[in-house]
Structure formats: structure tokens, C-alpha cells
Design a protein around this motif. Sequence first.
Motif, PDB file in Angstrom:
ATOM      1  N   HIS A   1       0.832  -1.208   0.000  1.00 38.78           N
ATOM      2  CA  HIS A   1       0.000   0.000   0.000  1.00 38.78           C
ATOM      3  C   HIS A   1       0.867   1.258   0.000  1.00 38.78           C
ATOM      4  O   HIS A   1       0.563   2.236  -0.711  1.00 38.78           O
ATOM      5  CB  HIS A   1      -0.906  -0.015   1.228  1.00 38.78           C
ATOM      6  CG  HIS A   1      -1.811   1.173   1.336  1.00 38.78           C
ATOM      7  ND1 HIS A   1      -2.917   1.333   0.540  1.00 38.78           N
ATOM      8  CD2 HIS A   1      -1.745   2.287   2.129  1.00 38.78           C
ATOM      9  CE1 HIS A   1      -3.508   2.476   0.834  1.00 38.78           C
ATOM     10  NE2 HIS A   1      -2.822   3.070   1.796  1.00 38.78           N
TER      11      HIS A   1
ATOM     12  N   HIS B   1      -4.295  -3.880  -5.228  1.00 38.70           N
ATOM     13  CA  HIS B   1      -3.828  -2.562  -4.773  1.00 38.70           C
ATOM     14  C   HIS B   1      -3.510  -1.664  -5.966  1.00 38.70           C
ATOM     15  O   HIS B   1      -3.828  -0.469  -5.957  1.00 38.70           O
ATOM     16  CB  HIS B   1      -2.590  -2.725  -3.895  1.00 38.70           C
ATOM     17  CG  HIS B   1      -2.913  -3.054  -2.463  1.00 38.70           C
ATOM     18  ND1 HIS B   1      -3.290  -2.109  -1.546  1.00 38.70           N
ATOM     19  CD2 HIS B   1      -2.923  -4.234  -1.801  1.00 38.70           C
ATOM     20  CE1 HIS B   1      -3.507  -2.673  -0.376  1.00 38.70           C
ATOM     21  NE2 HIS B   1      -3.301  -3.977  -0.506  1.00 38.70           N
TER      22      HIS B   1
ATOM     23  N   ALA C   1       0.903   4.093  -2.840  1.00 40.48           N
ATOM     24  CA  ALA C   1       0.605   5.478  -2.493  1.00 40.48           C
ATOM     25  C   ALA C   1       1.705   6.402  -3.002  1.00 40.48           C
ATOM     26  O   ALA C   1       1.426   7.492  -3.529  1.00 40.48           O
ATOM     27  CB  ALA C   1       0.445   5.614  -0.979  1.00 40.48           C
ATOM     28  N   ASP C   2       2.959   5.973  -2.846  1.00 39.34           N
ATOM     29  CA  ASP C   2       4.072   6.780  -3.361  1.00 39.34           C
ATOM     30  C   ASP C   2       4.000   6.912  -4.873  1.00 39.34           C
ATOM     31  O   ASP C   2       4.272   7.984  -5.436  1.00 39.34           O
ATOM     32  CB  ASP C   2       5.404   6.155  -2.949  1.00 39.34           C
ATOM     33  CG  ASP C   2       5.645   6.227  -1.448  1.00 39.34           C
ATOM     34  OD1 ASP C   2       4.957   7.047  -0.788  1.00 39.34           O
ATOM     35  OD2 ASP C   2       6.492   5.474  -0.942  1.00 39.34           O
TER      36      ASP C   2
ATOM     37  N   SER D   1      -5.227   1.910  -6.841  1.00 41.42           N
ATOM     38  CA  SER D   1      -4.425   3.122  -7.017  1.00 41.42           C
ATOM     39  C   SER D   1      -4.655   3.744  -8.386  1.00 41.42           C
ATOM     40  O   SER D   1      -4.831   4.964  -8.514  1.00 41.42           O
ATOM     41  CB  SER D   1      -2.943   2.780  -6.828  1.00 41.42           C
ATOM     42  OG  SER D   1      -2.133   3.910  -7.068  1.00 41.42           O
TER      43      SER D   1
ATOM     44  N   ARG E   1      -8.054   5.533  -8.667  1.00 39.98           N
ATOM     45  CA  ARG E   1      -8.062   6.885  -8.100  1.00 39.98           C
ATOM     46  C   ARG E   1      -7.388   7.872  -9.048  1.00 39.98           C
ATOM     47  O   ARG E   1      -7.867   8.996  -9.247  1.00 39.98           O
ATOM     48  CB  ARG E   1      -7.366   6.891  -6.743  1.00 39.98           C
ATOM     49  CG  ARG E   1      -8.198   6.279  -5.623  1.00 39.98           C
ATOM     50  CD  ARG E   1      -7.622   6.627  -4.268  1.00 39.98           C
ATOM     51  NE  ARG E   1      -6.325   5.990  -4.063  1.00 39.98           N
ATOM     52  CZ  ARG E   1      -6.161   4.845  -3.443  1.00 39.98           C
ATOM     53  NH1 ARG E   1      -7.216   4.187  -2.968  1.00 39.98           N
ATOM     54  NH2 ARG E   1      -4.952   4.330  -3.276  1.00 39.98           N
TER      55      ARG E   1
ATOM     56  N   ALA F   1       1.275   9.357  -5.752  1.00 43.63           N
ATOM     57  CA  ALA F   1       1.681  10.734  -5.440  1.00 43.63           C
ATOM     58  C   ALA F   1       2.672  11.285  -6.456  1.00 43.63           C
ATOM     59  O   ALA F   1       2.771  12.491  -6.651  1.00 43.63           O
ATOM     60  CB  ALA F   1       2.282  10.790  -4.038  1.00 43.63           C
TER      61      ALA F   1
END
Length: 593
Positions: A216, A326, A220-221, A330, A333, A224
Motif C-alpha cells: 500500500h 492494490h 501510495a508513493d 491506485s 483513483r 503521489a
Amino acid sequence: MADSRAHSPYHGFSDREGGLPQGSGGRHPTAARTELRPPAPTPAHHALRELTALSRALFDTPDEGEILRLSMDRIAAAGPYSAEAGYLRVGGDLVASPPNGRINAPAVDRRVRELAGQDGPVTVPGRPWGRALGLRGLQNLHGYLVVTSRSRPTEAERSQLATLVRHTAAALSVAFAHRRHREDALELHRLREERTALQRQLISVVAELGYQRAVHALMADTAASGGGAEAVTRLLHGLTGFPALVEDRFGRLTSWTGPSRPDPYPEPDPVRQDEMLHAVAREVGPVRIKDRLISLVRPHGEILGVLALVDVGGEADEHTVLVMEHAATSLARELAHLRNLAEVELRLHRELADDLLTGTDEASAYARSEAVGHDLHRSHYIVVVQWSNLTADDLFAQTVGRAASAVGMRSLLTRRSDHVVLVADDRPHARALYEALARETGTRSGTIGVSAPCDSLGDIPRRYQEAQRAMEVRRHSRERYGTTFFDELGLYRILGPGNDHRELETFVREWLGQLIDYDSRHHAAMVETLSRYFDCGGNYDETAESLAIHRSTLRYRLQRIRDISGNDLANVEDRLNLQVATRVWKIVLGGPG
């Protein structure tokens, strides 16, 4: 002493040969044998031995049903008894064991239940004496033994029966205790196994949670970083080792990381693509289809794309599935964010395009066009797009926008109920947009109309009507599908929407009125036949084929047209006016009706 033995009448007989027994004291042999003979066993002694043997057998038997059966089979050892029935308490209820098949079984069964755990008399036809005897343990009732007798038992026989009942009850207590012990041991073993499994599962869950947190964090990295689909497939390939790819919802590749990328990438089949999307959408999580593990990129239920791993050997495990889930979340989104930005931009474009098509003040239009990054100071063309088998919804509008961008068209886009409109800053290529849309949609059943150039914003509404006219002319021509430019329409330009319909109707009535009236009265198609004849350049075979009629039928109709209208198709003036009239009838006035 020697002499006395020599004169004894029993001299020469040893004890083993029938002589006097040792210690007889010289008594007569008959008297000695009578004194040593054991007394004859009485019925009571016999019953006692049988009860003792039965008791050992009962306590050696671990099964409750077998104990009750033994007791019933050997009931005669206690006296003149017969076992009518036996019951064991199972789950709080009395159950006949073995099942009682005798005629009087229902009456006996009712009586036993009426006694409610107490001993009591039982009436059985032909038996003067009967009792239901409870088989009791220290704390509860184990069952019942129903006994009858051909005669009233004596006190001794009753005592023996009581002894048998006590031994049976005691053996049942032992068997029940052993059963509880076995069950407790099994339950203890099960609980220990369950505890061990839970401990292992807990260890696995802790490790899995650690792995999930790591995945996760990596996802997320990646999100971003703003790397989009490329960054997601790069990370997915690095974590799993499988080639990773992203396709849009139409099956066109947007990103591939890893070896064995097809070159060129195969063109998708729209039908198969939709079938695949529906099949995957019905399942939960990634779905294997052939050599690919596929997951939908679907924020809020709308499919924005497809994430896939190429797993030819079927080696993907649960960790691969976890990473893929995952990654799909990601990417969903990321694509949803980009989609929202695109929708805002598209809305601004549409609002500006709508105002331009209906007419707006130039100062406001120029300011808004600069805000959305479009230069309205250039000469523009209005492009109208319609696909016969597709609804002009937002999805189709996005498809038109992608195709226009792919062929280098800079434009503002909006849509109407049955077509999409582009306000383009350059003249479109004659076939580029049509071919791009045919590839995007998988069908060639589309029509595009392009206006003449407009050099001022005030010209745009009129140019929009020109583009619509060009599209309508194309739709009613022999080759319905393709692109038509208004400035190439020739005669059809004067039949445009700015002309007086009353004059046109008068012209049509003058040349086609009699045929129109004939068609209305006889439900015929004379005007349509004449229009097709001119569309096919006067070719009989092509006209008959387009109308799906025989050549002789066409010849007959044309003769009837001459007779009804009074016009000669061989006359140049008549032919020209009739051809123009059929065009006005079809394109401007809308054809039949």
C-alpha cells in the motif's frame, strides 16, 4: 505293624486304585466317598453363576446399546422373565433400543413415558406380571428395562432381577462415563488443534498485514508521483515479475512494462471487448482469461480501463493477486482524478461551443477561449458527426474528441440529441476523422458534415446550419457514410436551410404533385422510384437493385410515371426539373409524408 498290613482286607490297593482315601481312618470306602461328594447345585446357585458371568460381560462392553441388548438377551438368568423392550436416554428423550417391533409396542412405549423416570407396572396381554424398571445412575436415568413374567416371581427371583437391573445400570454408567471421557478427549484435541491453527493463522495474518502495508505504501508513493498508468505498470512488473499493461475500456493499449510486448498491438474487437468487460465485472477481484490475469479499473462502478498481467504459465499466487488489487485501486483513483479534470475542461469547452453555435458576444467568447487554451482568432470550421448505430451521449462525444485529437484537430466539442459538434480551427482532412472514428467505434456507419470556413464568430451559427445540411445531403445520397463538405455540394447549397420553403414546395408540387397524390391514394412509391432512378444515374440495373425489385417492374413504374406526370424523362428540361424536384422533396421537405 507289618503283620497287620499283611492281614488287611484292602492290602495291595493304593489310594489311586480305589483304596481307602488318605485320612479315612479305616472307615468303609463307600462311607468315605459319600462324605467327599460336593452337594448338588441348586437353581439359585445356577442363577448366581449366570448373573456373575453376565455382570462381567456387561462391564466389558463399551457400547450402551450392546449392554442393554445383553441384559435383555440374558434376562432369563434372573428367573422366569422375558424382556419386552429396552430404552436408552438419548439427548433427553427415551429411544427404544433395539427398536421394538412387537404388537404391543405402542402401549408399552406410552406406559414407559407416563412413568416419567419411576418404576411401575406394565400390562402386556398374556403376561400376569410386568414391570418397567428404571436403569439409574448416580445422578440421572440412563434408560428402562421392561420385563414380564409367565408367573408371579418369588422373592428370590425378584431379588435376582433387581441385581441384574443394578448391574445393567452400573455398566451403563461406566459406558456413559467412558463415552463422555472419549468425547471430552476428542473435544480437547479439537480445541488444541483449533488453537494451533489460529496461532498459525495469526502469525500469517501479521505477516500478510505487514506485506499489505508495504504494498500500500509503495502504491501510495507511485500515485503521489503523478506518473499515471506508466508508473503503476512499472511498479506492478517490478513486484510480480510479470509483464504488466493498462488498456482503455475499448481495449487500446495505454501502457506496457515488461518483455514480449506485441508489435503492433492488436486492434480490439468491440463485441469481444464488451463481452470480456461484462464477464470480469460479474466476478470479484482479478479474473483469469486465457494467459492474462485481468482486473477492471472501476472507480464508483464506471469502467475506465483494464489492468492486466501476462501470466502464460499460470504462476500467479495470492500475493500477486493482492498486489494487483492494490494497483487497480491506485490506478482507479488516478484515472478518476484525471477524468474529473477532463470533465471540468470538457464542460467549459461545451459551454463555450454551445454559446458560439447559438451566438454570443465576441469579447466574452475570446476571453473564455483563452481560459480553456483555444485560439478563436483563427478561421474555424464547424464539423457535425453522426453514427447511425451509436447514441450521441457523453461516451460517444469523448470518442469523437479522442479521434479528433488523434488526427491533430484542435477543437471545441459539444453534443446535440443526435450528433456531436466540433468547432475546429482548421479545415479537416477529407477522410482522416472518419477513418479514425471507424477504428474507434469498430463500425463505418457514420456521416460527417463540414461547413464552409467562418472568419468571424458571428458566422458560426450559419456555418453550423451548413454543416448540418452537408451531413443531411450525405445521409440521403447513394454513399451514405463518409465526409461531405458544404462548399462541395454544388446545387445542394441553394437548397439550404436559408431558402423559402413555400417557393420550394410550390416547385415540388408543380413537377411531382401528381405523383405524390398518386402515391398517397394508392400507397405506392412512384416518387421514391424516380428519386432512386436519378441517384443511380439512370442505370436500370442499379436502380432495380437499390429498390429490391425486378428490372421489368422498374420499367413498368417508369412508364407509369410518364403517364401520370405527363413529363418525358428523355426531355432534357423535364429530366433536370424532375431531378431537382426529387432532391428538394427528399432533402429539404423530408421525403414521404
